[in-house]
Design a protein around this motif. Structure first.
Motif, PDB file in Angstrom:
ATOM      1  N   SER A   1      -3.346   4.314   1.392  1.00 19.34           N
ATOM      2  CA  SER A   1      -2.455   4.464   2.549  1.00 19.34           C
ATOM      3  C   SER A   1      -3.046   3.810   3.802  1.00 19.34           C
ATOM      4  O   SER A   1      -2.307   3.300   4.643  1.00 19.34           O
ATOM      5  N   GLU A   2      -4.371   3.769   3.919  1.00 17.01           N
ATOM      6  CA  GLU A   2      -4.999   3.048   5.037  1.00 17.01           C
ATOM      7  C   GLU A   2      -4.688   1.555   4.961  1.00 17.01           C
ATOM      8  O   GLU A   2      -4.418   0.913   5.978  1.00 17.01           O
TER       9      GLU A   2
ATOM     10  N   LEU B   1      -1.406   7.660  10.044  1.00 11.98           N
ATOM     11  CA  LEU B   1      -1.866   7.471   8.670  1.00 11.98           C
ATOM     12  C   LEU B   1      -1.287   8.555   7.769  1.00 11.98           C
ATOM     13  O   LEU B   1      -0.875   8.285   6.641  1.00 11.98           O
ATOM     14  N   GLU B   2      -1.225   9.768   8.265  1.00 19.73           N
ATOM     15  CA  GLU B   2      -0.702  10.882   7.478  1.00 19.73           C
ATOM     16  C   GLU B   2       0.749  10.659   7.072  1.00 19.73           C
ATOM     17  O   GLU B   2       1.161  11.070   5.990  1.00 19.73           O
TER      18      GLU B   2
ATOM     19  N   TYR C   1       2.115   7.866   6.278  1.00 23.56           N
ATOM     20  CA  TYR C   1       2.103   6.976   5.108  1.00 23.56           C
ATOM     21  C   TYR C   1       1.608   7.739   3.889  1.00 23.56           C
ATOM     22  O   TYR C   1       2.145   7.610   2.800  1.00 23.56           O
ATOM     23  N   ASN C   2       0.588   8.547   4.091  1.00 20.33           N
ATOM     24  CA  ASN C   2      -0.043   9.284   3.000  1.00 20.33           C
ATOM     25  C   ASN C   2       0.904  10.320   2.392  1.00 20.33           C
ATOM     26  O   ASN C   2       0.869  10.555   1.184  1.00 20.33           O
ATOM     27  N   HIS C   3       1.763  10.915   3.210  1.00 24.30           N
ATOM     28  CA  HIS C   3       2.672  11.970   2.736  1.00 24.30           C
ATOM     29  C   HIS C   3       4.104  11.476   2.526  1.00 24.30           C
ATOM     30  O   HIS C   3       4.980  12.266   2.190  1.00 24.30           O
TER      31      HIS C   3
ATOM     32  N   ASN D   1       0.384   5.701  -2.460  1.00 21.86           N
ATOM     33  CA  ASN D   1       0.140   6.009  -1.054  1.00 21.86           C
ATOM     34  C   ASN D   1      -0.443   7.402  -0.834  1.00 21.86           C
ATOM     35  O   ASN D   1      -0.907   7.699   0.262  1.00 21.86           O
ATOM     36  N   THR D   2      -0.472   8.246  -1.852  1.00 23.41           N
ATOM     37  CA  THR D   2      -1.101   9.556  -1.700  1.00 23.41           C
ATOM     38  C   THR D   2      -2.623   9.445  -1.706  1.00 23.41           C
ATOM     39  O   THR D   2      -3.313  10.380  -1.314  1.00 23.41           O
ATOM     40  N   ASP D   3      -3.139   8.307  -2.121  1.00 22.04           N
ATOM     41  CA  ASP D   3      -4.575   8.019  -2.055  1.00 22.04           C
ATOM     42  C   ASP D   3      -4.858   7.521  -0.635  1.00 22.04           C
ATOM     43  O   ASP D   3      -4.276   6.536  -0.182  1.00 22.04           O
ATOM     44  N   VAL D   4      -5.742   8.202   0.078  1.00 22.43           N
ATOM     45  CA  VAL D   4      -6.006   7.879   1.481  1.00 22.43           C
ATOM     46  C   VAL D   4      -6.466   6.434   1.664  1.00 22.43           C
ATOM     47  O   VAL D   4      -6.032   5.754   2.598  1.00 22.43           O
TER      48      VAL D   4
ATOM     49  N   ARG E   1      -0.968   1.022   5.836  1.00 16.49           N
ATOM     50  CA  ARG E   1      -0.789   1.135   7.285  1.00 16.49           C
ATOM     51  C   ARG E   1      -1.303  -0.113   7.996  1.00 16.49           C
ATOM     52  O   ARG E   1      -0.664  -0.613   8.930  1.00 16.49           O
TER      53      ARG E   1
END
Length: 66
Positions: free
Chosen positions: A13-14, A43-44, A46-48, A7-10, A17
């Protein structure tokens, strides 16, 4: 195949989401919720997130996440 998602890959994570937005919309409808905070999750977040996400991949394409 079920795999742990990065999930650290944008891009990943998109996709995570997108799956959650669909499921949260169904949940909100079932609950007859007018204001459903999970639908506002960025989105952030999920990413973080430190949450471990897993997804069912078929031909290296995400078919579902949890």
């Amino acid at each position: 195949m079920i795999e742990k998602l990065q999930n650290t890959d944008v891009d990943v994570s998109e996709k995570i989401r997108a799956v959650f937005q669909i499921s949260y919309a169904v949940e909100a409808k079932l609950l007859k919720a007018i204001d459903f905070p999970p639908l506002k999750r960025s989105l952030e977040s999920y990413n973080h997130s430190t949450t471990e996400f897993f997804g069912y991949l078929k031909n290296k394409r995400n078919r579902g996440s949890s």
